[in-house]
Design a protein around this motif. Structure first.
Motif, short mmCIF file in Angstrom:
data_model
loop_
_atom_site.label_atom_id
_atom_site.label_comp_id
_atom_site.label_asym_id
_atom_site.label_seq_id
_atom_site.Cartn_x
_atom_site.Cartn_y
_atom_site.Cartn_z
N LEU A 197 -12.51 -10.31 -3.08
CA LEU A 197 -13.86 -9.86 -3.43
C LEU A 197 -14.18 -8.55 -2.74
O LEU A 197 -13.80 -8.34 -1.58
CB LEU A 197 -14.88 -10.93 -3.02
N ILE A 198 -14.87 -7.65 -3.44
CA ILE A 198 -15.22 -6.36 -2.85
C ILE A 198 -15.95 -6.57 -1.53
O ILE A 198 -17.02 -7.18 -1.50
CB ILE A 198 -16.12 -5.55 -3.80
N PHE A 203 -11.52 -2.45 3.89
CA PHE A 203 -10.34 -3.23 4.23
C PHE A 203 -9.14 -2.65 3.50
O PHE A 203 -9.26 -2.16 2.38
CB PHE A 203 -10.51 -4.71 3.83
N THR A 204 -7.98 -2.73 4.14
CA THR A 204 -6.73 -2.24 3.56
C THR A 204 -5.77 -3.41 3.41
O THR A 204 -5.62 -4.22 4.33
CB THR A 204 -6.09 -1.16 4.46
N LEU A 205 -5.13 -3.50 2.24
CA LEU A 205 -4.13 -4.53 2.02
C LEU A 205 -2.83 -4.13 2.70
O LEU A 205 -2.34 -3.01 2.51
CB LEU A 205 -3.91 -4.73 0.52
N GLN A 206 -2.28 -5.06 3.49
CA GLN A 206 -1.02 -4.81 4.18
C GLN A 206 -0.01 -5.90 3.84
O GLN A 206 -0.38 -6.99 3.41
CB GLN A 206 -1.23 -4.76 5.70
N ASN A 229 -15.29 -9.97 -12.32
CA ASN A 229 -15.53 -10.83 -11.14
C ASN A 229 -15.75 -10.03 -9.86
O ASN A 229 -15.85 -10.61 -8.78
CB ASN A 229 -14.37 -11.81 -10.96
N LEU A 230 -15.79 -8.70 -9.97
CA LEU A 230 -16.01 -7.80 -8.84
C LEU A 230 -14.99 -8.02 -7.73
O LEU A 230 -15.31 -8.06 -6.55
CB LEU A 230 -17.43 -7.97 -8.29
N GLN A 231 -13.73 -8.14 -8.13
CA GLN A 231 -12.65 -8.28 -7.17
C GLN A 231 -11.69 -7.11 -7.26
O GLN A 231 -11.42 -6.58 -8.34
CB GLN A 231 -11.88 -9.59 -7.42
N ASN A 232 -11.21 -6.68 -6.09
CA ASN A 232 -10.12 -5.73 -6.03
C ASN A 232 -8.82 -6.47 -6.32
O ASN A 232 -8.60 -7.58 -5.82
CB ASN A 232 -10.04 -5.08 -4.65
N GLN A 233 -7.94 -5.86 -7.12
CA GLN A 233 -6.69 -6.51 -7.49
C GLN A 233 -5.52 -5.54 -7.35
O GLN A 233 -5.62 -4.37 -7.70
CB GLN A 233 -6.76 -7.02 -8.93
N VAL A 234 -4.41 -6.06 -6.81
CA VAL A 234 -3.19 -5.28 -6.68
C VAL A 234 -2.04 -6.10 -7.26
O VAL A 234 -1.82 -7.25 -6.86
CB VAL A 234 -2.89 -4.93 -5.20
N LEU A 235 -1.33 -5.52 -8.20
CA LEU A 235 -0.19 -6.18 -8.83
C LEU A 235 1.07 -5.80 -8.06
O LEU A 235 1.39 -4.61 -7.91
CB LEU A 235 -0.07 -5.76 -10.29
N VAL A 236 1.78 -6.80 -7.55
CA VAL A 236 3.00 -6.54 -6.78
C VAL A 236 4.17 -7.25 -7.44
O VAL A 236 4.00 -8.28 -8.11
CB VAL A 236 2.85 -7.02 -5.32
N SER A 237 5.35 -6.69 -7.26
CA SER A 237 6.56 -7.28 -7.83
C SER A 237 7.18 -8.22 -6.81
O SER A 237 7.56 -7.78 -5.72
CB SER A 237 7.56 -6.19 -8.22
N PRO A 238 7.32 -9.50 -7.13
CA PRO A 238 7.92 -10.43 -6.18
C PRO A 238 9.42 -10.18 -6.03
O PRO A 238 10.08 -9.66 -6.93
CB PRO A 238 7.64 -11.80 -6.80
N THR A 239 9.93 -10.55 -4.86
CA THR A 239 11.36 -10.43 -4.59
C THR A 239 11.88 -11.79 -4.15
O THR A 239 11.13 -12.76 -4.05
CB THR A 239 11.63 -9.40 -3.48
#
Length: 249
Positions: A197-198, A203-206, A229-239
């Motif tokens: 949520l915003i 805040f920084t995603l680590q 939904n007022l959320q920040n989203q980051v798409l990451v590739s799983p390994t």
């Protein structure tokens, strides 16, 4: 078109409308009636699921409704009444877009304004007879949080950690608490979606491959704001390796 032109909806015109709220994308609307203009009877709460094209009376009881507010997705609603009969004023909650309502806490007061975080977990209620209450558990419990005053209006940040309220003849007050955003992880397709949520602070995603080390690095992909939904989203590739994520202020 940003207010350049307006059209009247099909909502009843024989009502004294007092409040209105919207989901983040504008598709779900809720509006409250203080009383009708025929017999001066207490009014109802109306809802629309098609951006205001059609309206229906919700499951809320009749009351002198003064304020309504919606979560970002339109599922969680809170409504307040400012009844001329002190013992009938109440706060009502809905978790299904207004289909059914409950009054989990019949707090005494003449409620003038309510506010909500984007997910409906942090709520604020202000009254013009000195009452100011907050809830951090979606309305299950409430507690006083501000000095007694003639409160007229209250607003909240998306995460509920910053609240601003105005008192009639008494100034503007702000309250800030340290936000503790929670990370959510879903798996759309072959990717992983990290969201939160915003927050009212930066805040920084680590990320890190090992929780036992201090080798946290910033995720370089910038977050995308989901307006529904007022959320920040980051798409990451799983390994095939372990991966951990955190938010750092």
């Amino acid at each position: 078109n940003s207010g350049a032109s307006w059209r009247q909806t099909t909502a009843p015109i024989t009502e004294y409308w007092s409040c209105v709220a919207s989901s983040a994308d504008g598709s779900k609307l809720v509006a409250g009636v203080n009383h009708d203009n025929v017999n001066n009877n207490p009014g109802y709460i109306y809802i629309s699921a098609d951006s205001g094209a059609t309206w229906t009376a919700s499951g809320a009881p009749s009351n002198w409704w003064s304020s309504v507010v919606s979560s970002a997705d339109g599922s969680r609603l809170i409504a307040a009444s400012a009844s001329p009969y002190f013992n009938t004023s109440a706060l009502y909650l809905s978790t299904n877009s207004g289909t059914t309502w409950t009054a989990p806490s019949r707090l005494a007061g003449t409620w003038t304004s309510v506010a909500s975080s984007a997910d409906g977990s942090h709520l604020s209620a202000a009254g013009n007879q000195g009452q100011f209450y907050i809830s951090t558990d979606s309305g299950a419990t409430w507690g006083p949080s501000a000095p007694a005053d003639n409160w007229q209006c209250v607003a909240s940040s998306a995460d509920g950690a910053k609240v601003v309220a105005v008192a009639y003849g008494g100034g503007i007050y702000t309250m800030r608490t340290t936000p503790t955003p929670l990370l959510s992880l879903t798996l759309p397709g072959n990717n992983a979606l990290v969201s939160w949520l915003i927050p009212s602070l930066d805040f920084t995603l680590q990320q890190n491959s090992d929780l036992t080390t201090t080798n946290w690095t910033d995720v370089t992909t910038p977050p995308v704001l989901n307006l529904t939904n007022l959320q920040n989203q980051v798409l990451v590739s799983p390994t095939n390796n372990a991966g951990f994520y955190r938010l750092k202020h």
